[in-house]
Design an enzyme around this catalytic site. Structure first.
Site, mmCIF file in Angstrom:
data_model
loop_
_atom_site.group_PDB
_atom_site.id
_atom_site.type_symbol
_atom_site.label_atom_id
_atom_site.label_comp_id
_atom_site.label_asym_id
_atom_site.label_seq_id
_atom_site.Cartn_x
_atom_site.Cartn_y
_atom_site.Cartn_z
ATOM 1 N N GLU A 17 0.800 -1.223 0.000
ATOM 2 C CA GLU A 17 0.000 0.000 0.000
ATOM 3 C C GLU A 17 0.828 1.266 0.000
ATOM 4 O O GLU A 17 0.490 2.254 -0.659
ATOM 5 C CB GLU A 17 -0.962 0.007 1.201
ATOM 6 C CG GLU A 17 -2.113 -0.984 1.088
ATOM 7 C CD GLU A 17 -1.719 -2.418 1.394
ATOM 8 O OE1 GLU A 17 -0.602 -2.636 1.904
ATOM 9 O OE2 GLU A 17 -2.532 -3.330 1.147
ATOM 10 N N HIS A 32 -11.609 -4.724 9.840
ATOM 11 C CA HIS A 32 -12.138 -4.541 8.479
ATOM 12 C C HIS A 32 -13.454 -3.786 8.444
ATOM 13 O O HIS A 32 -14.164 -3.832 7.450
ATOM 14 C CB HIS A 32 -12.349 -5.902 7.806
ATOM 15 C CG HIS A 32 -11.085 -6.590 7.395
ATOM 16 N ND1 HIS A 32 -10.235 -7.190 8.283
ATOM 17 C CD2 HIS A 32 -10.528 -6.769 6.174
ATOM 18 C CE1 HIS A 32 -9.214 -7.719 7.631
ATOM 19 N NE2 HIS A 32 -9.364 -7.479 6.359
HETATM 20 C C1 LIG Z 1 -2.521 -4.569 4.358
HETATM 21 C C2 LIG Z 1 -3.543 -5.373 3.658
HETATM 22 N N1 LIG Z 1 -3.723 -5.193 2.340
HETATM 23 C C3 LIG Z 1 -4.660 -5.902 1.673
HETATM 24 C C4 LIG Z 1 -5.434 -6.809 2.333
HETATM 25 C C5 LIG Z 1 -6.508 -7.588 1.596
HETATM 26 N N2 LIG Z 1 -6.066 -8.966 1.450
HETATM 27 C C6 LIG Z 1 -6.412 -9.893 2.366
HETATM 28 S S1 LIG Z 1 -5.671 -11.328 2.087
HETATM 29 C C7 LIG Z 1 -4.907 -10.768 0.715
HETATM 30 C C8 LIG Z 1 -4.025 -11.686 -0.048
HETATM 31 C C9 LIG Z 1 -2.887 -12.170 0.758
HETATM 32 O O1 LIG Z 1 -2.226 -13.182 0.101
HETATM 33 P P1 LIG Z 1 -1.110 -14.057 0.793
HETATM 34 O O2 LIG Z 1 -0.223 -13.202 1.633
HETATM 35 O O3 LIG Z 1 -0.451 -14.843 -0.269
HETATM 36 O O4 LIG Z 1 -1.887 -15.013 1.785
HETATM 37 P P2 LIG Z 1 -2.957 -16.142 1.449
HETATM 38 O O5 LIG Z 1 -4.295 -15.471 1.436
HETATM 39 O O6 LIG Z 1 -2.597 -16.741 0.148
HETATM 40 O O7 LIG Z 1 -2.890 -17.106 2.576
HETATM 41 C C10 LIG Z 1 -5.225 -9.442 0.495
HETATM 42 C C11 LIG Z 1 -4.746 -8.638 -0.633
HETATM 43 C C12 LIG Z 1 -5.233 -6.944 3.726
HETATM 44 N N3 LIG Z 1 -5.966 -7.795 4.466
HETATM 45 N N4 LIG Z 1 -4.276 -6.234 4.348
#
Ligand SMILES: Cc1ncc(C[n+]2csc(CCOP(=O)(O)OP(=O)(O)O)c2C)c(N)n1
Ligand SMILES: [Mg+2]
Lengths: 328, 312
Positions: free
Chosen positions: A60, A129
């Site tokens: 971000e 959230h």
């Molecule tokens: C700081 C932040 N940015 C965006 C999000 C929205 N978001 C939640 S999970 C996610 C994907 C994360 O992917 P990863 O780290 O690979 O974990 P996975 O879900 O695959 O376990 C996003 C973009 C968030 N929760 N926090």
């Protein structure tokens, strides 16, 4: 007039501004191939290609900073934060950089970027959230802050935000993306910094913005059944704040209820109330009341969440209280 | 370990089902497919070690040994939930077992795990802190700041990247300039390894070594476990960005089936025992749902509790 959802109206605004100005582009997490976490950017990748609809890593601070830099270099970025909750990671770029460069550079560098984000309470999304941060952004000189309540305003205000030479924080309530309303077919824009009287009334002014506007309008209908005529002022832009429209209304009704979904402490309602009492103290027939979210982090449990989020009933009750003993 | 993996699988299948029936709300991220990672690493820990989870943490907290009943009740938003109904799916905490969340901000746990490592060292303990996060989190500034600090101060933190190839709809190759995550951390001067996240025994063997190293003051470590989530990112994601074939290819390498075959091959378990365990775990999961359903919603007063520890 065509009926569109809030989401479709936003999509149209992006599309039309991108067609009109090749310097406008969209950047953010999942905005391109996934079509947006909330599908606001649906179809934009297909029309404008990956050069202008840019998927990013989950970064971000760098996303916001890239927006600031691109804006300083002459482009018109629309930066999407997946939700306002994650914009907290970008706050330094927004507050210390985007909001400051025009001033610090003595007017040499303006930052014509828009940061869009879904905002507000969700449905059982819990403490991290389900939040509102407009009062944080409003606090900062150099930022403009916009929260539309209807599809028509969403489209018209986003167009103005994109054309604006300053950084604009544009917050879309995530629970009204599917709400519908009439949207003018012709090209139009809604100017920033102008409040809208969404319903005229004589006995009390409800001042609010974003999703609470919809609750205020419903409460006003119920109040009408009890013979109370409520005027609803939708601020639309929180900064610059159109206090003139507010004061004009309060001078007419002599009573005011200010509503926000956000927490009350140092919130937008507190600011509006302070300005009303400075400008229109002698016109008031009752203390100004405020409706806010309950002053706790958002709980997950359904029953607790329901207690924490202000709604139509809260607005209605506050209006009854402020008009108590009032004879027309 | 076999039991734990089966428990996580069945618990998650049930959570998915309950979500569809609207008994569970909000965002719900299932751990199905990744069971070996949490179980392999956490089984190498002592009860006084610490674990920092993500929002995909049902499997992580079950691996720690928390009560499935209290976890299901939390997903149902009930008073008897492990976070008293205040947290929900993304915010499971169990202080008794040093499970520190349950954090919904991508990358948010890494600096916190570094702080836990600092506290361990400060008090002269020999515990370790395991910090889980996804492949998407490595692109957050917090990841880099935390890793550098932990390495600089040689803290007993094990950073475990559960690389399931996607962060929401974005494949690692579209998000990371250097998709080999071990190479990305090499610049911090910390030890790192990668491991097949579907191979429980490989994960466990590596974890035994890494935990011993960190206990002996030779931390921190970075582990990348290549794994796969069978379901969408959350219950709301139809996962149209990947092909059926890709999902099938991974399912063939199912961590539970692999371990089951190994156990059978070594004569450590019989088919009958497998059936017995299966029935036993189904009963545990069913009981967790029953417990959740019968539990009351939190009292209205609970809305105002736990804002301040001072009780104000
Ligand atoms: C700081 C932040 N940015 C965006 C999000 C929205 N978001 C939640 S999970 C996610 C994907 C994360 O992917 P990863 O780290 O690979 O974990 P996975 O879900 O695959 O376990 C996003 C973009 C968030 N929760 N926090
Ligand atoms: Mg991932």
């Amino acid at each position: 007039m065509p009926i569109l959802t809030y989401r479709e109206a936003l999509n149209q605004a992006l599309r039309e501004e991108m067609r009109a100005d090749p310097d406008v582009f969209l950047i953010g997490e999942e905005v391109a191939e996934y079509q947006g976490a909330y599908k606001v950017s649906e179809g934009l990748l297909a029309e404008f290609g990956a050069r202008r609809v840019i998927d990013t890593p989950i970064s971000e601070e760098a996303i916001a900073g890239a927006g600031v830099g691109a804006a300083m270099a002459g482009l018109k970025p629309v930066v999407e934060m997946m939700t306002v909750n994650f914009s907290l990671l970008a706050l330094d770029q927004i507050v210390n950089h985007a909001a400051k460069y025009y001033y610090m550079s003595g007017g040499q560098y303006n930052v014509p970027m828009v940061m869009r984000a879904p905002t507000g309470v969700g449905l059982q999304l819990g403490a991290q959230h389900s939040q509102n941060f407009e009062s944080w952004f409003v606090h900062v000189p150099g930022l403009k802050v916009v929260l539309p309540a209807t599809p028509a305003d969403a489209k018209g205000l986003l167009k103005s935000a994109i054309r604006d030479p300053d950084p604009v924080i544009f917050l879309e309530h995530e629970l009204i993306y599917l709400s519908k309303g009439e949207v003018p077919a012709e090209d139009y824009a809604v100017p920033l910094g102008v409040a809208d009287v969404k319903r005229e009334g004589a006995d009390v002014t409800i001042i609010t913005y974003s999703r609470m506007t919809l609750f205020a309008l419903k409460a006003a209908e119920r109040l009408a059944e009890r013979g109370i005529s409520a005027e609803v002022v939708d601020l639309r832009t929180l900064r610059p704040l159109d206090i003139d429209t507010v004061v004009e209304s309060v001078r007419k009704t002599h009573r005011a209820v200010v509503c926000e979904e956000d927490w009350p402490m140092c919130g937008m309602a507190a600011e509006v109330i302070a300005q009303i009492q400075t400008e229109a103290f002698d016109d008031l027939d009752a203390p100004i009341l405020r409706v806010s979210g309950v002053d706790v982090p958002m709980p997950y449990a359904k029953n607790l969440e329901k207690m924490a989020v202000p709604g139509e009933e809260d607005v209605y009750q506050a209006c009854l209280r402020v008009t108590e003993g009032h004879r027309d | 370990m076999y039991r734990k993996m089966v428990l996580i699988r069945r618990f998650e299948e049930m959570a998915g089902k309950q979500y569809m029936q609207a008994s569970i709300g909000g965002f719900c991220h299932l751990y199905i497919g990744q069971e070996a990672v949490a179980v392999g690493i956490i089984s190498a820990l002592r009860p006084d070690d610490y674990v920092m989870g993500t929002y995909r943490e049902h499997g992580q907290i079950l691996a720690v040994g928390s009560d499935p009943k209290a976890i299901m009740a939390e997903l149902f938003g009930r008073e008897t939930g492990i976070s008293r109904g205040k947290g929900g799916s993304m915010h499971l905490f169990d202080r008794e077992r040093n499970f520190m969340g349950g954090d919904g901000i991508v990358g948010g746990g890494l600096p916190i795990a570094t702080g836990v490592g600092l506290a361990i060292r400060y008090r002269g303990g020999d515990q370790v802190c395991v910090c889980f996060f996804g492949d998407g989190a490595v692109n957050e500034g917090a990841f880099h700041e935390a890793l550098n600090m932990a390495a600089l101060w040689k803290l007993p933190v094990i950073f475990v990247c559960e690389n399931n190839l996607y962060g929401m709809g974005t494949q690692v190759t579209r998000a990371s300039a250097v998709p080999d995550l071990n190479r990305r951390v090499s610049g911090y001067g910390m030890e790192s390894a990668h491991v097949d996240g579907m191979d429980l025994l490989a994960i466990r063997a590596l974890s035994d070594d890494v935990v011993a190293e960190c206990r002996a003051g030779r931390g921190p470590w970075f582990i990348e476990a290549k794994t796969y989530r069978y379901r969408g990112h959350s219950m709301a994601d139809p996962a149209t960005y990947r092909t059926k074939d890709e999902v099938e290819e991974w399912r063939v390498r199912d961590p539970i089936s692999i371990y089951e075959k190994q156990l059978l091959g070594a004569g450590l378990i019989t088919d009958e025992e497998i059936r017995g365990i299966s029935a036993e775990i189904d009963a545990v999961v069913d009981e967790s749902v029953k417990f959740a359903e019968e539990s009351p919603f939190p009292q209205a007063d609970a809305l105002y509790d736990h804002v301040y520890a001072s009780g104000e």
